[in-house]
Design a protein around this motif. Structure first.
Motif, short mmCIF file in Angstrom:
data_model
loop_
_atom_site.label_atom_id
_atom_site.label_comp_id
_atom_site.label_asym_id
_atom_site.label_seq_id
_atom_site.Cartn_x
_atom_site.Cartn_y
_atom_site.Cartn_z
N GLU A 254 -7.76 9.46 -6.57
CA GLU A 254 -7.24 8.17 -6.24
C GLU A 254 -7.13 8.05 -5.10
O GLU A 254 -7.55 6.95 -4.32
CB GLU A 254 -5.99 8.01 -6.93
N ILE A 255 -6.42 8.97 -4.12
CA ILE A 255 -6.25 8.78 -2.80
C ILE A 255 -7.49 8.63 -1.87
O ILE A 255 -7.78 7.56 -1.13
CB ILE A 255 -5.55 10.04 -2.11
N LYS A 256 -8.36 9.39 -2.13
CA LYS A 256 -9.71 9.41 -1.47
C LYS A 256 -10.29 8.18 -1.50
O LYS A 256 -11.34 7.57 -0.78
CB LYS A 256 -10.76 10.50 -1.77
N ASP A 257 -10.13 7.57 -3.06
CA ASP A 257 -10.83 6.22 -3.27
C ASP A 257 -10.32 5.00 -2.54
O ASP A 257 -11.03 4.20 -2.16
CB ASP A 257 -10.48 6.22 -4.87
N PHE A 258 -9.01 5.35 -2.16
CA PHE A 258 -8.48 4.28 -1.13
C PHE A 258 -9.19 4.20 0.11
O PHE A 258 -9.13 2.98 0.71
CB PHE A 258 -6.97 4.68 -0.84
N MET A 259 -10.15 5.16 0.54
CA MET A 259 -10.63 4.96 1.77
C MET A 259 -11.59 3.86 1.85
O MET A 259 -11.90 3.47 2.91
CB MET A 259 -11.42 6.16 2.09
N LYS A 260 -12.11 3.54 0.65
CA LYS A 260 -12.96 2.10 0.75
C LYS A 260 -12.37 1.07 1.53
O LYS A 260 -13.07 0.13 1.83
CB LYS A 260 -13.58 1.86 -1.07
N TYR A 261 -10.91 0.97 1.35
CA TYR A 261 -10.40 -0.20 1.88
C TYR A 261 -10.50 -0.37 3.47
O TYR A 261 -10.09 -1.18 4.06
CB TYR A 261 -8.92 -0.35 1.39
N LEU A 262 -10.69 0.92 4.01
CA LEU A 262 -10.79 1.16 5.53
C LEU A 262 -11.73 0.13 5.91
O LEU A 262 -11.29 -0.45 7.09
CB LEU A 262 -11.22 2.66 5.58
N ASN B 46 -3.33 10.73 4.97
CA ASN B 46 -3.21 12.36 5.49
C ASN B 46 -1.74 12.79 5.06
O ASN B 46 -1.58 13.86 4.46
CB ASN B 46 -3.08 12.40 6.87
N ASP B 47 -0.47 11.90 5.30
CA ASP B 47 0.74 12.48 4.68
C ASP B 47 0.73 12.79 3.40
O ASP B 47 1.30 13.70 2.94
CB ASP B 47 1.80 11.57 5.22
N THR B 48 0.24 11.79 2.38
CA THR B 48 0.52 11.62 1.09
C THR B 48 -0.51 13.15 0.72
O THR B 48 -0.01 13.96 -0.16
CB THR B 48 -0.51 10.83 0.46
N LEU B 49 -1.78 13.43 1.10
CA LEU B 49 -2.45 14.58 0.97
C LEU B 49 -1.76 15.73 1.23
O LEU B 49 -1.63 16.64 0.42
CB LEU B 49 -3.84 14.50 1.35
N GLU B 50 -1.22 15.75 2.38
CA GLU B 50 -0.19 16.90 3.03
C GLU B 50 0.84 17.46 1.89
O GLU B 50 1.02 18.38 1.34
CB GLU B 50 0.18 16.57 4.25
N GLU B 51 1.69 16.29 1.41
CA GLU B 51 2.92 16.34 0.49
C GLU B 51 2.32 17.02 -0.67
O GLU B 51 2.76 18.12 -1.39
CB GLU B 51 3.52 15.08 0.43
N MET C 282 0.83 -1.29 0.17
CA MET C 282 0.01 -0.01 0.00
C MET C 282 0.91 1.35 0.05
O MET C 282 0.59 2.14 -0.82
CB MET C 282 -0.83 -0.11 1.14
N LYS C 283 1.92 1.19 0.68
CA LYS C 283 2.92 2.25 0.92
C LYS C 283 3.42 2.69 -0.56
O LYS C 283 3.47 4.01 -0.88
CB LYS C 283 4.10 2.27 1.84
N ASP C 284 3.67 1.67 -1.30
CA ASP C 284 4.23 1.88 -2.60
C ASP C 284 3.31 2.62 -3.56
O ASP C 284 3.59 3.37 -4.22
CB ASP C 284 4.70 0.57 -3.33
N LYS C 285 1.99 2.21 -3.33
CA LYS C 285 0.86 2.83 -4.17
C LYS C 285 0.90 4.47 -3.78
O LYS C 285 1.14 5.22 -4.81
CB LYS C 285 -0.48 2.27 -3.93
N PHE C 286 1.04 4.81 -2.55
CA PHE C 286 1.00 6.11 -2.27
C PHE C 286 2.26 6.91 -2.58
O PHE C 286 1.96 8.03 -3.37
CB PHE C 286 0.87 6.29 -0.67
N GLN C 287 3.38 6.13 -2.81
CA GLN C 287 4.42 6.94 -3.31
C GLN C 287 4.51 6.99 -4.53
O GLN C 287 4.97 8.23 -5.18
CB GLN C 287 5.93 5.94 -2.81
N GLU C 288 3.87 6.02 -5.42
CA GLU C 288 3.81 6.37 -6.90
C GLU C 288 2.69 7.39 -7.10
O GLU C 288 3.07 8.07 -8.07
CB GLU C 288 3.04 5.17 -7.32
N ILE C 289 1.90 7.54 -6.34
CA ILE C 289 0.78 8.78 -6.65
C ILE C 289 1.70 10.18 -6.44
O ILE C 289 1.65 11.00 -7.19
CB ILE C 289 -0.41 8.83 -5.78
N ILE C 290 2.38 10.02 -5.39
CA ILE C 290 3.08 11.33 -5.15
C ILE C 290 4.30 11.43 -6.25
O ILE C 290 4.34 12.79 -6.51
CB ILE C 290 4.04 11.09 -3.69
#
Ligand code: FA5
Length: 347
Positions: free
Chosen positions: A38-46, A62-67, A1-9
């Motif tokens: 895409e990031i907000k879409d991940f919330m469905k995994y919650l 949150n970190d990704t959105l902030e960056e 999951m972390k990689d996915k966020f890195q990729e989006i950034i």
């Protein structure tokens, strides 16, 4: 999951760095941080996560959105700076040119002199009273003990505003009606000055104008003497013109004072030798003055057995001429900026 966020950034960094307009920037904003991003879409995994996993996941979102938010802010600032530079470069204006100087207005020499007279007289305990430019003939003449056949009442000398059987209204020929108005209203002791305009059908010459300025003075109390008048005028002249000022009192006649005098000051233009400004006399007449006539006290109901008083009227225009070495009274009324600038105009 972390990689996915890195990729989006990484994707966001490239796209945001290349953004060229505010329109593109807004699109990227909604693409990376908007509701359907895409990031907000991940919330469905919650919902499928254990309670232990959720906080770490939430932090990653949150970190990704902030960056990405920071990247968007930087891009917006860059676009704004570019926009400003473009505007300046394409503009017709030379922003490096020095500004036009702003001319600051100043007080007219007559105002300067009137204020100085007021300051000197207030320091001697006088109060400033106001009179009216339009007066009735009672206050301008009758109450001042001026006979009905006095030449100053003549149509050729006085500017009448209304003249008929019921009333005579006129432009006051001197500031002396202010004396009457004050004495009608207040009981002695009285100690006032009253500056203002006066109007006479006088022809223009270097020391005469049909509209001019006078300052009336009036003191009424028990035991007021001619010496008090002399001392008061002496102090005023010394304060206005310095200790070396040469002046003289000449006997004169006014219907409203007895005895009466005129006060002259040595001509500044020729130092008393005689010139066109002083009509070769060496002196310039500044004041009419005298002891208040008992008939005037009777007209305003002041006991002339108990009280005495002195009064004077000085020409403010002539004082300004003497003080600032102005050879012709007309210069005070022409509003020539080159003349007025010499007093208090400054940049
Ligand atoms: C009077 O007007 C008396 N009311 C003064 C007075 C007041 C006497 C109280 C006694 C008691 P006179 O006309 O002299 O006086 O004028 C006084 C001063 O006004 C003159 O000395 C002169 O300085 C000024 N003045 C008079 N006429 C003119 C004019 N046309 N232009 C400029 N200044 C003038």
């Amino acid at each position: 999951m972390k990689d996915k966020f890195q990729e989006i950034i990484k994707k966001a960094t490239i796209d945001i760095e290349n953004v060229q307009s505010f329109h593109e920037l807004n699109n990227l904003k909604s693409r990376f941080t908007g509701k359907k991003s895409e990031i907000k879409d991940f919330m469905k995994y919650l919902s499928s996560m254990t309670p232990e996993e959720r906080p770490a996941f939430g932090k990653m979102v949150n970190d990704t959105l902030e960056e990405i938010g920071k990247l968007l802010e930087e891009a917006e600032q860059r676009l704004q700076e570019n926009d400003y530079e473009k505007t300046i470069k394409s503009s017709q204006f030379d922003y490096t040119m020095p500004g036009r100087p702003v001319l600051r207005g100043g007080k007219h020499p007559l105002t300067l002199v009137q204020e100085q007279i007021e300051d000197v007289m207030i320091s001697m305990g006088f109060q400033v009273a106001e009179g009216f430019d339009i007066e009735d003939d009672y206050h301008n003449f009758d109450a001042l003990n001026t006979p009905k056949d006095h030449p100053s009442r003549n149509l050729a000398d006085t500017f009448y505003v209304v003249k008929n059987h019921d009333e005579d209204l006129l432009l006051r020929t001197h500031t002396s009606p202010a004396q009457i108005r004050v004495m009608e209203k207040y009981k002695p002791p009285i100690k006032i000055i009253s500056p203002g305009r006066a109007y006479r059908n006088d022809k223009f010459d270097p020391t005469h104008s049909p509209v001019f300025h006078q300052c009336e003075g009036l003191v009424v109390d028990e035991g007021i003497s001619f010496k008090d008048l002399r001392d008061t005028i002496d102090i005023l002249l010394k304060k206005m013109f310095g200790k070396g000022c040469k002046s003289r009192f000449r006997p004169h006649f006014f219907p409203f004072t007895e005895p009466s005098a005129e006060v002259d000051v040595s001509c500044f233009n020729c130092a008393g030798k005689g010139c066109s400004t002083c009509k070769n006399s060496g002196w310039i007449e500044l004041f009419g003055a005298g002891m208040v006539h008992p008939n005037v006290f009777d007209m305003v109901g002041i006991d002339s057995e108990k009280y005495t008083g002195f009064a004077f009227g000085c020409g403010i225009d002539r004082i300004a001429m003497l003080k600032f070495h102005i050879p012709d009274i007309r210069m005070l009324f022409e509003n020539d900026i080159r003349f007025l600038q010499q007093f208090t105009f400054s940049r």
